[in-house]
Design a protein around this motif. Structure first.
Motif: not given
Length: 375
Positions: A12, A56-57
């Motif tokens: 990532y 995460t969003d």
């Protein structure tokens, strides 16, 4: 742990927010009783599934497995369509949390595990509970600890399609270091039972027979259905409420044997608790052996490798031995003098070779803590 962090970064391109872990388990005694509202006595293993994760969003979840090398991404539409393969266990937790009304954060995850797969040591529950613990913390969901096993169980029952009871997830979440978890599966109350076998000069030897361990193929579900049918014939909510004298009212011989196992196994759990409370851990051995005989003869969930391991361990001086887990393969646990672990291991290996089986794997099981953030 460091390797998992490196894997996360390589996948990532940034660091995880934390690392969470949940253990596999062995069940000291109380097999196929959990879905009958009965008693169980598992303890957590030092073997764990670890999850490195970052929030995460987006409402998307990406998970990388160090075991397969695969990376899978899914979102809400994929959840409804059922994510396939190993990632189904991760998706199942997300689905179960959302179904319970929680706002689940999007996340990037990397998984590693040293819980033997297919050995009946609850590798699936360890994965589910590690992911659930991570998502709970990442999303600040504040899920009460005592409610987490039910969510993880629902994930496996409904999403994955495995009709397991609640013991495995409860052990993975609730167990404490140096203790076994005495659980009443009717009301989900539990008690931590001290289990310091070392002080008594004893050890639990786990024998992984490496016989294929398959439960979602219908055999486990068939045993559960038989127990439910027997309870219905007795007009009882579950076999937890049945006694041996009730069995005369079960005309079907197969159902009668299935019910007899559940009834007698519940009593063996209670008898084990009493002996441990009296400081007589070596005396639980015959109860373990009786449990195996019941699982072999009445419940019919053993296979030749399991029976061979039990017989060889007993002949080599084990105080007691039994299969642990759902059966149809997997592991045997043997209560042995600590000084005799090598001798018993050698005897089982010799018996396997003589029977033409592949070599088993063995290790000493030490009661360990449940799911938690570890970094």
């Amino acid at each position: 742990m460091e390797q998992l962090v490196r894997t996360f970064f390589n996948t990532y391109a940034h660091q995880p927010d934390g690392i969470w872990a949940a253990p596999g388990r062995v069940n000291l005694i109380g097999e196929h009783t959990d879905y009958n509202d009965g008693f169980v006595l598992p303890f957590a293993l030092p073997h764990r599934t670890m999850v490195a994760a970052a929030r995460t969003d987006e409402q998307r979840w990406t998970v990388h497995s160090t075991t397969t090398g695969e990376t899978v991404t899914f979102g809400p539409p994929s959840l409804d369509e059922r994510v396939p393969g190993w990632a189904a266990y991760v998706a199942a937790v997300v689905w179960a949390l959302r179904d319970a009304g929680y706002t689940v954060p999007g996340a990037l995850m990397a998984l590693s595990s040293d819980v033997p797969q297919g050995a009946g040591l609850s590798s699936s529950a360890a994965l589910e509970c590690a992911v659930l613990t991570a998502l709970n913390d990442l999303g600040e969901l504040d899920i009460p600890v005592h409610e987490r096993p039910s969510i993880a169980q629902r994930a496996e029952n409904v999403y994955v399609g495995m009709p397991c009871g609640i013991m495995d997830q409860s052990a993975s979440v609730l167990c404490r270091d140096g203790h076994a978890l005495f659980m009443d599966c009717a009301d989900l109350t539990s008690e931590q039972i001290p289990l310091d076998l070392t002080a008594a000069g004893l050890a639990i030897l786990v024998i992984d027979t490496r016989a294929p361990h398959r439960l979602v193929d219908g055999e486990y579900a068939a045993r559960r259905a038989a127990c439910e049918k027997a309870a219905k014939l007795l007009r009882l909510p579950s076999l937890r409420h049945a006694t041996l004298s009730d069995l005369v009212r079960v005309g079907d011989e197969l159902l009668r044997r299935r019910a007899r196992h559940a009834i007698t196994e519940n009593q063996r759990v209670l008898d084990t608790i009493a002996l441990l409370g009296d400081g007589k851990p070596e005396e639980i051995g015959p109860l373990m052996t009786a449990s195996h005989a019941s699982l072999r003869d009445d419940f019919e969930v053993t296979v030749p490798e399991l029976d061979t391991a039990v017989e060889a361990a007993l002949a080599a001086g084990a105080h007691g031995a039994r299969m642990t887990g759902g059966g149809f393969g997997g592991c045997v646990i043997a209560l042995v003098p600590a000084s005799a672990t090598d001798h018993v291991t050698a005897a089982v290996e010799h018996a396997f070779a003589a029977a033409g089986f592949g070599p088993p794997a063995t290790f000493i099981a030490v009661p360990s803590p449940g799911a938690a953030r570890i970094a």
